[in-house]
Write a protein that holds these residues in place. Structure first.
Motif, short mmCIF file in Angstrom:
data_model
loop_
_atom_site.label_atom_id
_atom_site.label_comp_id
_atom_site.label_asym_id
_atom_site.label_seq_id
_atom_site.Cartn_x
_atom_site.Cartn_y
_atom_site.Cartn_z
N GLU A 73 -12.32 2.51 -5.04
CA GLU A 73 -12.05 2.72 -3.61
C GLU A 73 -10.69 2.13 -3.28
N TRP A 74 -9.89 2.86 -2.55
CA TRP A 74 -8.53 2.46 -2.17
C TRP A 74 -8.58 2.03 -0.72
N ARG A 75 -8.34 0.74 -0.46
CA ARG A 75 -8.59 0.18 0.87
C ARG A 75 -7.32 -0.23 1.62
N GLN A 76 -7.54 -0.67 2.84
CA GLN A 76 -6.47 -1.22 3.69
C GLN A 76 -6.24 -2.70 3.31
N LYS A 97 0.85 -1.20 0.00
CA LYS A 97 0.00 0.00 0.00
C LYS A 97 0.88 1.25 0.00
N ASP A 136 -2.60 5.19 -5.90
CA ASP A 136 -3.86 5.41 -5.17
C ASP A 136 -4.64 6.55 -5.80
N LYS A 137 -3.93 7.61 -6.18
CA LYS A 137 -4.61 8.78 -6.76
C LYS A 137 -5.23 8.45 -8.11
N ILE A 172 -8.40 6.39 -7.32
CA ILE A 172 -9.46 7.20 -6.72
C ILE A 172 -10.06 8.13 -7.78
N GLU A 228 1.28 4.03 -2.96
CA GLU A 228 0.99 5.45 -2.69
C GLU A 228 2.19 6.31 -3.05
#
Lengths: 212, 468
Positions: B403-406, B385, B394-395, B398, B389
């Motif tokens: 959806e960007w999750r854990q 993750k 991630d951007k 999104i 990032e």
């Protein structure tokens, strides 16, 4: 472990290939930290009309009348007939736990997935592989004979039909002995503790990075 | 005497052999997660036994952990109890490493082990999870085991095993653009079936496998179990060695050189004999999409849904009819005309950095289709993750509506809140399309990360090769 020597019991058929462990015990029931109590949720999605969740009183749930194991004639069955690749998918031992808790002591099928097959032996549940022609005949007899039963003789390695037809089957000698005696694998392995220690000492010297 | 890699790995771990050939194999690495371990730890305690070698244990919580709202903790009380039970067991017993819920290195056990260098060539690796075959990418003998065996390994550091037969899957040639490791392994399963590997240990070889990154090799080995083989592996080479250098638990200094010299021997001898050989031509493989409820029910994106009468075996034909009914599909439908409701990019099959990059290339500058209700990207671990990032992936996701999750197992098996509703159709990068796998009544189609992203954008399955 519970011993398995001989079994005479009612047979129930599950005539489909690739029955996976998600079907045998759906994931929501894997949250339990116990080994027992999975029987009421065996085949949950096929067996009940509603969606099952842990903690329900399954006796009060509406059963699916079209699911074969819900038929009156198969109640109390201890032998399950299966097709090919039974128990494929996840390694969850909850699958044999659920089948055992449901009342099955043996599964007779065309073939089994490797991990499931192995897990059965750890729980006093005997998986038996028979040729397709014998399985076709057994499925036919089960369907056409109310109360159809089979006898399984593990020491003699044979499945015997009520008409006397005996079908031989293979089983690893070591697994057979463990089942017949109800031996605990761990206890057996620990008899070799010195050999394990010796192996480990040698390995540690040769590949120290494995023991960081 | 020439040997296959399987035989070399096997021979180097045999502690004892019973008369019928059942062997006691020494286990180097024991990966532990919360779902299949509590009964094993309890069994150990009830029998008053001690774990044999706790430094073999690497543990993490992954199946039950939520992928959003971490500030709330684990809301479901029985999921929480299972994770807390693992916490307590590891606290009591110890481990080489434990990555608990919310730790920055927490993640899916089969992602966490390799990325921390805890999976090394020549090891035996076990875990109470069938996708342990993943670790075979590192020339390991890696098995999924049941809970009784988890207890057995805890207590004895060994596993009772019968030797498998050996199968070589040789994939030669170069795959086309947009065709990935996932497509290779799905095409294999389509060909040999989900029982095709029963009783075998599969070695993946050939130029197409050699050309894969470690991430790609992990994807292929991960799904060996879906081909029926609980062990799948790839020989060690420079790619393996380069991947491991500098990782936390990889050997250092003089040990590194010694280890590398040994790892280079972890290949099948040139004239070694396999019980079975399957040849595949990588150039013929197109992006794959499953249409049924077993991974063998798969075809190319240019294909159509089959009809039950295409199969002569009655058990198979009935299975196809049942699958089409469950999946809500009709025979002869074109795969690229099937609309979807949800998208899941993640799982131990496809949640590594390379997977996320491949999906991001497709998502970049585009938007998910209006009919797609939810498109999830779930990285395999906290480290992935953070890496994604830092690359700005991630951007991209999104901005495209994902959806960007854990990290965690998430909607691969839906033990947490990420799941399909009844009848919902999902393009998923996971490994199993069984009935109800991603939620009761949910309909799963297995694809590669790039194909999942393409489906998200198109709102139906689409040929990613046209979007690159």
């Amino acid at each position: 472990m519970e011993k398995f020597i001989k079994l005479d019991g009612v047979v129930a058929p599950l005539d489909r290939a690739n029955v996976d462990t998600d079907a045998i015990i759906p994931k929501q029931f894997l949250k339990s930290i116990k080994r027992s109590g999975f029987g009421p949720n065996a085949f949950d999605e096929w067996r009940y009309m509603d969606h099952g969740e842990p903690g329900q009183d399954c006796a009060k749930r509406m059963k699916n009348p079209n699911f074969v194991l819900n038929q009156e004639r198969y109640q109390g069955a201890s032998i399950l007939l299966a097709r090919s690749n039974f128990g494929c998918g996840s390694s969850r031992e909850h699958a044999p736990w659920a089948l055992h808790d449901f009342g099955f002591r043996a599964i007779v099928g065309e073939s089994f997935a490797d991990i499931f097959f192995n897990n059965c032996f750890k729980n006093g549940l005997l998986p038996i592989v028979l040729p397709k022609a014998e399985m076709d005949a057994l499925f036919g007899l089960t369907e056409h004979t109310p109360g159809f039963r089979l006898s399984i003789d593990l020491p003699a390695q044979r499945v015997v039909r009520p008409d006397g037809h005996a079908i031989p089957f293979e089983v690893d000698a070591f697994r057979k002995e463990c089942l017949i005696n109800g031996w605990d694998d761990i206890g057996l392995t620990l008899r070799h503790a010195d050999k394990i220690r010796e192996f480990e000492t040698r390995r540690r010297a040769e590949q120290p990075w494995l023991f960081a | 005497m020439s040997r296959t890699l399987y035989e070399k790995l096997w021979d180097s771990h045999v502690v004892h052999v019973e008369e019928d050939g059942t062997a006691l194999l020494y286990i180097d690495r024991h990966l532990v997660h919360e779902v299949t371990s509590p009964q094993a730890f309890e069994g150990l305690k009830l029998a008053n036994r001690k774990p044999w070698r706790v430094s073999s244990i690497v543990a993490t919580a992954d199946h039950n952990t939520p992928t959003s709202h971490w500030e709330l903790g684990i809301v479901d009380p029985i999921s929480r109890q299972q994770v807390e039970t693992l916490d307590a067991n590891i606290r009591e017993v110890g481990a080489l490493a434990y990555f608990p819920f919310k730790d920055k290195r927490q993640g899916i056990v089969h992602v966490v082990g390799p990325e921390n260098g805890a999976t090394l060539p020549g090891m035996t690796v076990v875990c109470g999870d069938s996708h342990t075959s993943t670790h075979g990418a590192f020339a390991c003998l890696a098995h999924g085991i049941g809970t009784s065996e988890v207890e057995h390994v805890l207590a004895t550091q060994c596993l009772l095993q019968k030797k498998s037969k050996t199968m070589l899957v040789r994939v030669e040639g170069k795959v086309g653009a947009g065709v990935t490791a996932k497509d290779i392994v799905l095409a294999l399963i389509g060909r040999i079936g989900t029982a095709g590997g029963n009783g075998y240990a599969i070695e993946f070889g050939g130029s197409a496998i050699r050309a894969l990154s470690m991430e790609g090799r992990m994807t292929v080995c991960n799904m060996a179990i879906e081909a029926g083989a609980r062990v799948g592996f790839v020989a060690a080479d420079e790619t393996t060695i380069a991947y491991l250098k500098g990782r936390s638990f990889a050997p250092k200094g003089g040990d590194w050189d010694k280890a590398v010299a040994y790892w280079r021997t972890l290949v099948s001898d040139a004239d070694a004999k396999f019980d079975k050989v399957i040849e595949m031509d990588a150039r013929q493989i197109v992006p794959q999409v499953t249409w049924g409820t077993s991974p063998e029910m798969v075809t190319g994106i240019d294909g159509t849904v089959p009809a039950p009468e295409d199969f002569s075996d009655p058990v198979k034909s009935e299975g196809v009819a049942r699958a089409l009914q469950y999946m809500g599909l009709t025979p002869r439908m074109r795969i690229d005309q099937i609309p979807i409701d949800k998208v899941f990019i993640g799982s131990c099959t496809n949640s590594r950095i390379e997977d996320l990059r491949a999906a991001a290339v497709v998502a970049k500058g585009r938007r998910i289709a209006a009919n797609v209700k939810l498109a999830l990207v779930v990285p395999g671990s906290g480290l992935i993750k953070a890496q994604a990032e830092s690359e700005g992936l991630d951007k991209i996701f999104i901005a495209a509506g994902f959806e960007w999750r854990q990290p965690g197992c998430s909607m691969c098996l839906a033990m947490n809140d990420d799941r399909l509703g009844p009848g919902e159709r999902c393009a998923s990068t996971s490994n199993r399309n069984f009935e109800g796998r991603q939620g009761a009544g949910g309909r799963t189609h297995l694809v590669s990360p790039a194909m999942a992203a393409a489906a998200a954008i198109a709102g139906r399955f689409a040929d990613v090769r046209e979007l690159l």
